[in-house]
Every structure is written in structure tokens, then in C-alpha cells.
Design a protein around this motif. Structure first.
Motif, PDB file in Angstrom:
ATOM      1  N   ASP A 203       0.826  -1.197   0.000  1.00  0.00           N
ATOM      2  CA  ASP A 203       0.000   0.000   0.000  1.00  0.00           C
ATOM      3  C   ASP A 203       0.863   1.251   0.000  1.00  0.00           C
ATOM      4  OD1 ASP A 203      -2.187  -1.679   2.258  1.00  0.00           O
ATOM      5  OD2 ASP A 203      -2.366  -1.494   0.078  1.00  0.00           O
TER       6      ASP A 203
ATOM      7  N   ASP B 282       2.326   2.970   6.809  1.00  0.00           N
ATOM      8  CA  ASP B 282       1.659   1.751   7.247  1.00  0.00           C
ATOM      9  C   ASP B 282       1.814   1.572   8.758  1.00  0.00           C
ATOM     10  OD1 ASP B 282       0.854   1.123   4.666  1.00  0.00           O
ATOM     11  OD2 ASP B 282       2.793   0.183   4.196  1.00  0.00           O
TER      12      ASP B 282
ATOM     13  N   ASN C  29       4.655  -3.532   8.704  1.00  0.00           N
ATOM     14  CA  ASN C  29       4.817  -2.836   7.421  1.00  0.00           C
ATOM     15  C   ASN C  29       5.435  -1.446   7.592  1.00  0.00           C
ATOM     16  OD1 ASN C  29       3.698  -4.987   6.000  1.00  0.00           O
ATOM     17  ND2 ASN C  29       1.621  -4.203   6.278  1.00  0.00           N
ATOM     18  N   LYS C  30       5.514  -0.996   8.866  1.00  0.00           N
ATOM     19  CA  LYS C  30       6.088   0.326   9.131  1.00  0.00           C
ATOM     20  C   LYS C  30       7.565   0.252   9.513  1.00  0.00           C
ATOM     21  CE  LYS C  30       4.974   4.536  11.678  1.00  0.00           C
ATOM     22  NZ  LYS C  30       4.071   5.152  12.660  1.00  0.00           N
TER      23      LYS C  30
END
Length: 819
Positions: A237, A270, A274-275
């Protein structure tokens, strides 16, 4: 500048004129040519001899040669026509790398006289290098979810050429998904990015193949290509993002390891895993960059890993990827440009390319002694080098071209004062603190014949006894020469002249090498009392120099002459002629006088007289004056005395050993009443005795007149002596060498003088035996008119012998009549 064989003479002359004007503007003795790289062997570069104003015929005799600090075989000069041509392959990139300026510096050297010219040959770049990519293919992973206008950095190409030939433009083969965007950074480097035009569909196409082409600006154009392999990934994303796409960092060279360069910080929108972001060097980063730097994958800190050297590389480009930890990771991209800053870490370097030694001590000012080149690998002020010399040396440095210097003579040299110099050249850069290097040049000063042989004294006095053996050594002259080798080798010779009727070389000789002076024949004091001559000393230089010294050789007297009788007594000695004497004479009556002379001088010529006793031992009524030779009666004669008296007078000099002569005097005693016939001379004596009483009155007046004249003469002599003494130099002491002096020995009238040593009388130091005599009277004064001329010796400076003789006789007559 390269001249084509098809160019017209007019255009070539115009180009030469422009070239010479340009060279004159940059400095005397400097030319500038240009030649393209990769030129073939024999390619014409320039008429170097003609442009330097040199005649073709003098190139070989003057040792025309070309030297280069760089590759010396690239260019060559034909000494027959003076043309500079390409000798071997010139690769600009190999010679100068990517430097904007590239040239070959030549030193043109000719001798007799020495001249140094500087020639700069510019090597022009040609488009002979293709653009090249570091890899044959580049791989990119792109998520299918990335939105249009997303950008992905790719690696560009490099071109070893410069200028237009290295100006690259890029293009990618036409496709529906990607465009190519090229930007220029502050450092004028190209930044290439692929721009996504539309959304990717992994299910439709998992891999895209693109061809990236780099085209340079040369003519003709050259190209290089690389394959771009794009792998389409599924999922994502949000990708990590950096605050800036390009980070610029300045870093000092020689920065130690573990020094922090920059701390990167990317962010991801995110959540959760995901971060979480990790940092990596992009696969675009070359291996040599990874040996210099390292990155902490967690913190994003880039630190120094290896040694950084500005002189090796000035700029590093580091591509960084920030990737999240998702199962389908997304990556953010940035570039860190590290620009190194030069520090003064390189010592200046010096090279002495030519030495023209030794240098003659009479070399003119400005003579070139050595050629010195300096360099410094640093940049800016750190690489600006200045040179200086050891203080108080007769040399100076002259800047001839950029970092080239000539060591030249600045003041006069004197080998006899300083035979050599140790010149230290110091090269100092402009850094803070400054670094320096030194080089030593030993300058030997060669001798020239600039010093004449010199004697310790201008004049020497030598005393030689007469009757010396032939070839006797009498003196040694010695001259010194401050020069060296042949210039200091001294030979001696006589300065020929005439001595009377004979040549000087018949008396003396001098040895050419040792300076020993020899008497070639026995010297005779009676013939030659003083021999004055010059000896010349001459060196072996070119031209030869010389000096002279004067020798005064005084010939000392030896007692080699026996007394010789003068006047009638000489005949008496031979024949025994008789003389008449009245028996009526009283005591003290002068009967006659024995006169003798001695050819010697001084004591050897000082005569004394002795009356030899008779064989029977009877006491004689006669005596003889010890120094006067006058025979007189000791008592009144009587009848007991024999009528014939035979007197034997011994004349002896004072030499060692003494020499003698004898005189025999025969006297006949007659009574006053007798009138015997006698020779005219005896009769004259009798008549003179008879008239003695009658002349008594006349003699009184004559004595008064003569005493007055004598007093006037004595006063005149005293005044003359006083004036001469007052005019004498103050430096001539009472005991020093002086002019001849008149000496009266005693009241008996015996005078003597010797010039052998020319010493004046002094109270503190008595004269040698043979120099000066002063006699005391031993007998009452008698007539001195019969003194012999040799014993009465008067030598007055500046008077001739005839004048001496007349003056002596005048004094004799005055003394005689005064009695």
C-alpha cells in the motif's frame, strides 16, 4: 596546433604569428602547440626550431635536445629540419584521466651558450571512448500497486572523454509503462529515474525488458546500452519515503574510520510490521564505494569504513534503499552525494632535472646552474608551492614556467675564498599549517687563473763569501699562488740583464721548479761587491700570470790579497836602494815612510807595520809607526851607530790568516861636514833638511791658513751629515739598514769603510768584524801625506771614484801641511 600539409603558406604564417604573440604574452621563451590524441606516428606538431628563432645548422653543434617530465617518448624533434612530431601513441585518458586540461610540458635545452625554452603541447580530446555502464543489466523490483508517476532510480553511464564528447543523453526503447526522466545535480552529474506511466498488472505481465541507451555528444556519436529487467511484485500500500531524494555531504579527506557521514531517516505510513524499515545500499552501489562506507541497516547511519583520499577520488554517489518488513516489502530510494574536501596532507615534491656543474668562478651573472621542478598533489592553496634558497649564497631562483625554476648565479664567485656551496632549496606549500620539502645541490666552483704568483717579500738581501765553489747554492726563492692545479704550478726564471760587459746568466742561475739560486762561478769581491737582479715567477694558467722578486747579493770579502808596496819602497824591496841620513838629526825625526795597499776590504785591508829586529840583537835607533808606516828615529844618532843601516819592515793585514809583505830600507849615515855625491833624490833630502830652518816662518802662516780651511771643511761636513740624518725616514732606525757612512778611525790619519753589510754604527749592537773599523792612535801624530790610498778609503754616496780620489788627496794635503 597541428598544421596540415595542404594548408597554404599564408595561413600557416598567420597561425604562427598568432602562436608567437600568445607565447610572448605568457612569457619569454615559451611556445604552445596542440595535437589530437591518438594521432599517428610522424604527425606534424610544429616547427619548433623556427618558432624559437634557432638556426637549423646550429641544432646539432649546440646539442639541441628535448626533455619531458612526463612520457618522454611521446613527442620527438627531427634535428635536421627542426620539426616536432608525434613519436608514439598518445592516449589523453591514460595521460591525464578526466582532467579538463591535458598537456605535455617539454624543456628544450641548447648549449653553447646555454638556453632553456619551455614548450606546452596541448593534447586535444577526440571521441574515442564509448559510454559505458558498470553492469550489463540492471534489475528493479516494483510492486504492482505503485501509482503512476512513481519514480525508480537507475544507474547512468560514464564516458572517459571530456567536454562535448562526454556530454551524455539517454533514451529508453518505447513502451507503454515507463518513461525516462534525466535531471542534472549540483555537481553536474546525471540522475536517471524511470517514471511509471500507468499501473502495472502482475497477472498480465510479471517481467518487463527495457533497453537503456546512452549517447555522447561527439562526432560521430558513440553509444552504450544496458538491459533493464523489471520484476513486478504483488502487494503493497505505502512505500517508505525519505525527506529528500538527494543528500549532499562534505567530508574532509583522511577522515578516520567510524566517523558518521549522515544519518538517514525514512518514514512509512503503514502500521505494524509494514512500518518497520531497514536500510541497504542499493545494488547500484559499486564495490569500491562499499569499501569506503558502511550503513547501519537499523539506524540508517552511514559511517566511514576505509581511507578517503581526495587525490584519488573527489566524489562518491551512494544510492540507498529503505525497505519495510512486510511480506511484500516496499522500498523508498534516495542518493547520498559525498564530496571530499582537500586537506594539506601531501608534501611538495622536487626534482632536479639538469645540473650544469662545476661552475667557473668567473662565470657571468645569470648563468644557469640547475633546473628544478616542483609539484604538490594537493589542490588550491594547499597545492600552491613557492621555493626559497639557503640565505647568504650567491645564487637565486628564477621562475621560468609554472612550477619550474632555474637556479642561476646572482653574485660573483671566488674559489680561493669559497671552493664550493651546499645550496638547500626549500619548497613550501600554501596550506595551514604549511608543509615543505628540501633538496640539496652541491655547487662546485671551478678555478680560473685569476691570481698571480706572489712572494713573501718584494726584496731579499743575501750575503755570499767570495771565492765560492762553482754551482754553490746561495738562496731559494719561493712564490705562492692561491689558484689550484695547473693555475698554481709556478716556475722560476731569471730576468736577464747585463752586469757590466757580461750577461747576468753567466753569474747566477735559478732552478725552474725549486727556485734554488746557484752561483755559476766563483765571485770576486774586488770585482763585484753587489749583484742585484730579479727572479720572475710564472704560473701555468691560460693566460699565464707572473710576479717578480729582487735579490741583492752582497759579496763578502775574503783575505785573498796580500799587501802590495807602493812608491819607491817597492823598488827598495826589490833592489835595496840606499838613502842618506844626517847623523845630526834628533829623536822623532821622520826618515821615510813605507806605503802599502791591500786590494781586500775591512779588516782584511787594515795594515800594520812592524820593524823586524836585527840578527845581532842590537837595539836599533829607528822605529816604524804601527799603522802609518813612518820610519823615525828613537834617539839622536851618534858615532857608535853603523854608517849603513839595513831596516826590514814587515807589512801585515788583519785577515785570518794574515798575509804579509816585507820592505827593505837601506840608510847611509853621513856627518854634517861631509858632502858626498848622492843621487838627486838624496841630495834633495839633504837640501830640504838644510832649508828647514829657513822655511819655519813661512810654515807658521801656512799652518794658520790651512787650519782655517780645514775648520771650514769640517763644519761643512758636519752640516751635511746633520741635514742627511734629519731627512732620513723615521722608519730607518739607528741600527737598521742605511746608506754608506764616512768613518774616521783615529788621529793617525788611517780611514776605512766597508759596504759589505751596510750597517750604521749603533750603541746597542756592535758591527761585525769585517763591517766597520775605528782605530785608536798608538804613536804621536806624524805626517800623513804618505798614507796609502787603499787604507784611506772614503766612499761617499752618489760620488764617482774620481771625485773620491780628489777629495782624499785634498784631505791628505791639508793634514800634511797642518803639521
Amino acid at each position: 596546433m597541428v598544421y596540415s600539409q595542404k594548408e597554404s603558406p599564408g595561413s600557416r604564417r598567420l597561425l604562427l604569428s598568432c602562436l608567437l604573440l600568445a607565447a610572448w604574452g605568457t612569457g619569454s621563451g615559451q611556445l604552445h602547440y596542440s595535437v589530437p590524441e591518438e594521432a599517428k606516428h610522424g604527425t606534424f606538431v610544429g616547427r619548433i626550431a623556427q618558432d624559437l628563432g634557432l638556426e637549423l645548422a646550429e641544432l646539432v653543434p649546440r646539442l639541441f635536445r628535448v626533455a619531458s617530465k612526463e612520457r618522454g617518448d611521446l613527442l620527438e624533434v627531427n634535428v635536421q629540419n627542426g620539426i616536432l612530431f608525434v613519436n608514439s601513441r598518445i592516449d589523453r585518458e591514460e595521460l591525464c584521466g578526466r582532467s579538463a586540461e591535458c598537456g605535455i610540458h617539454l624543456e628544450v635545452i641548447v648549449d653553447r651558450p646555454l638556453q632553456v625554452f619551455h614548450v606546452e603541447v596541448e593534447v586535444r580530446d577526440i571521441n574515442d571512448n564509448l559510454p559505458r555502464f558498470s553492469r550489463q543489466e540492471q534489475r528493479l523490483d516494483i510492486l504492482e500497486s505503485r501509482m503512476p508517476d512513481s519514480r525508480f532510480p537507475i544507474e547512468g553511464a560514464t564516458d572517459l572523454d571530456i567536454g562535448v564528447n562526454a556530454a551524455l543523453r539517454y533514451k529508453v526503447n518505447p513502451n507503454e509503462y515507463f518513461d525516462l526522466d534525466v535531471k542534472t545535480s549540483e555537481e553536474e552529474t546525471n540522475i536517471l529515474e524511470l517514471v511509471l506511466k500507468k499501473i502495472l498488472d502482475r497477472e498480465e505481465t510479471q517481467e518487463h525488458h527495457l533497453l537503456l541507451m546512452a549517447i555522447d555528444g561527439g562526432k560521430p556519436e558513440l553509444t552504450g546500452t544496458v538491459q533493464l529487467l523489471i520484476n513486478v511484485l504483488d502487494a503493497n500500500d505505502n512505500a517508505p519515503e525519505f525527506v529528500k531524494s538527494i543528500y549532499n555531504v562534505k567530508l574532509l579527506e583522511n577522515t578516520p574510520s567510524e566517523t558518521l557521514v549522515i544519518k538517514l531517516n525514512a518514514s512509512d505510513a503503514d502500521e505494524g510490521i509494514n512500518k518497520e524499515i531497514v536500510y541497504f545500499f542499493s545494488n547500484l552501489v559499486l564495490d569500491d564505494v562499499q569499501t569506503k562506507f558502511k550503513i547501519n541497516s537499523t539506524s540508517g547511519e552511514i559511517t566511514v569504513k576505509g581511507e578517503l583520499d581526495y587525490e584519488d577520488r573527489k566524489l562518491y554517489e551512494i544510492n540507498i534503499d529503505a525497505v519495510d518488513r512486510s511480506a511484500f516489502p516496499l522500498a523508498g530510494h534516495c542518493k547520498v552525494i559525498v564530496k571530499l574536501v582537500d586537506v594539506n596532507d601531501n608534501v611538495p615534491e622536487m626534482a632536479i632535472t639538469s645540473l650544469f656543474l662545476p661552475i667557473k668562478e668567473d662565470a657571468p651573472l645569470g648563468t644557469v646552474i640547475a633546473l628544478i621542478s616542483v609539484s604538490d598533489r594537493d589542490s588550491g592553496e594547499n597545492g600552491q608551492v613557492t621555493c626559497s634558497l639557503t640565505p647568504h649564497v650567491p645564487f637565486r631562483l628564477v621562475s621560468t614556467f609554472k612550477n619550474y625554476y632555474s637556479l642561476v648565479l646572482d653574485s660573483a664567485l671566488d674559489r680561493e675564498t669559497t671552493p664550493g656551496y651546499e645550496v638547500v632549496v626549500t619548497a613550501r606549500d600554501g596550506g595551514a599549517p604549511a608543509l615543505w620539502a628540501t633538496a640539496s645541490v652541491s655547487v662546485e666552483v671551478a678555478d680560473v687563473n685569476d691570481n698571480a704568483p706572489a712572494f713573501a717579500q718584494a726584496e731579499y738581501t743575501v750575503f755570499v763569501k767570495e771565492n765560492n765553489p762553482p754551482g754553490a747554492h746561495i738562496f731559494t726563492v719561493s712564490a705562492t699562488d692561491a689558484d689550484a692545479q695547473e693555475n698554481a704550478r709556478v716556475t722560476y726564471s731569471l730576468v736577464e740583464r747585463r752586469v757590466g760587459a757580461r750577461a747576468l746568466s753567466s753569474y747566477v742561475s735559478v732552478h725552474a721548479q725549486s727556485g734554488r739560486v746557484h752561483a755559476l762561478q766563483p765571485l770576486d769581491h774586488e770585482e763585484l761587491e753587489l749583484l742585484r737582479f730579479q727572479v720572475s715567477a710564472r704560473d701555468a694558467g691560460e693566460p699565464a700570470l707572473g710576479g717578480q722578486v729582487t735579490l741583492q747579493v752582497f759579496v763578502l770579502d775574503d783575505n785573498d790579497n796580500a799587501p802590495a808596496l807602493l812608491g819607491p819602497e817597492a823598488g827598495v824591496q826589490a833592489a835595496g836602494v840606499s838613502q842618506l841620513l844626517w847623523r845630526s838629526v834628533g829623536a822623532g825625526h821622520v826618515v821615510t815612510k813605507v806605503r802599502a795597499v791591500d786590494a781586500d776590504s775591512g779588516y782584511n785591508a787594515w795594515l800594520s807595520y812592524e820593524l823586524q829586529p836585527e840578527a845581532g840583537g842590537a837595539r836599533s835607533p829607528f822605529r816604524v809607526g804601527l799603522y802609518t808606516g813612518e820610519i823615525s828615529t828613537t834617539r839622536a844618532l851618534d858615532e857608535a851607530d853603523a854608517p849603513r843601516q839595513r831596516l826590514l819592515v814587515l807589512v801585515k793585514d788583519h785577515g785570518e790568516p794574515a798575509l804579509t809583505a816585507t820592505a827593505t830600507v837601506l840608510l847611509s849615515l853621513v856627518d854634517s861636514g861631509q858632502a858626498p855625491k848622492a843621487p838627486s833624490r838624496s841630495r834633495a833630502l839633504v837640501d830640504a833638511a838644510g832649508r828647514e830652518a829657513s822655511l819655519l816662518d813661512v810654515n807658521v802662516y801656512l799652518i794658520v791658513a790651512i787650519c782655517a780651511v780645514s775648520s771650514l771643511l769640517v763644519l761643512t761636513l758636519l752640516l751635511y751629515v746633520a741635514l742627511r740624518c734629519s731627512a732620513a725616514s723615521p722608519t730607518e732606525g739607528a741600527c737598521g739598514p742605511g746608506k754608506p757612512v764616512l768613518v774616521c778611525s783615529s788621529a793617525v790619519g788611517s780611514w776605512s769603510y766597508s759596504q759589505q753589510r751596510r750597517h750604521r754604527v749603533c750603541s746597542g749592537e756592535g758591527p761585525p768584524k769585517a763591517d766597520l773599523m775605528a782605530f785608536s792612535p798608538s804613536l804621536p801624530q806624524g805626517p800623513s801625506s804618505t798614507d796609502n790610498v787603499k787604507s784611506f778609503r772614503l766612499i761617499w754616496p752618489g760620488l764617482h771614484k774620481e771625485t773620491h780620489f780628489l777629495f782624499v788627496n785634498l784631505v791628505i794635503y791639508i793634514l800634511y801641511f797642518s803639521e
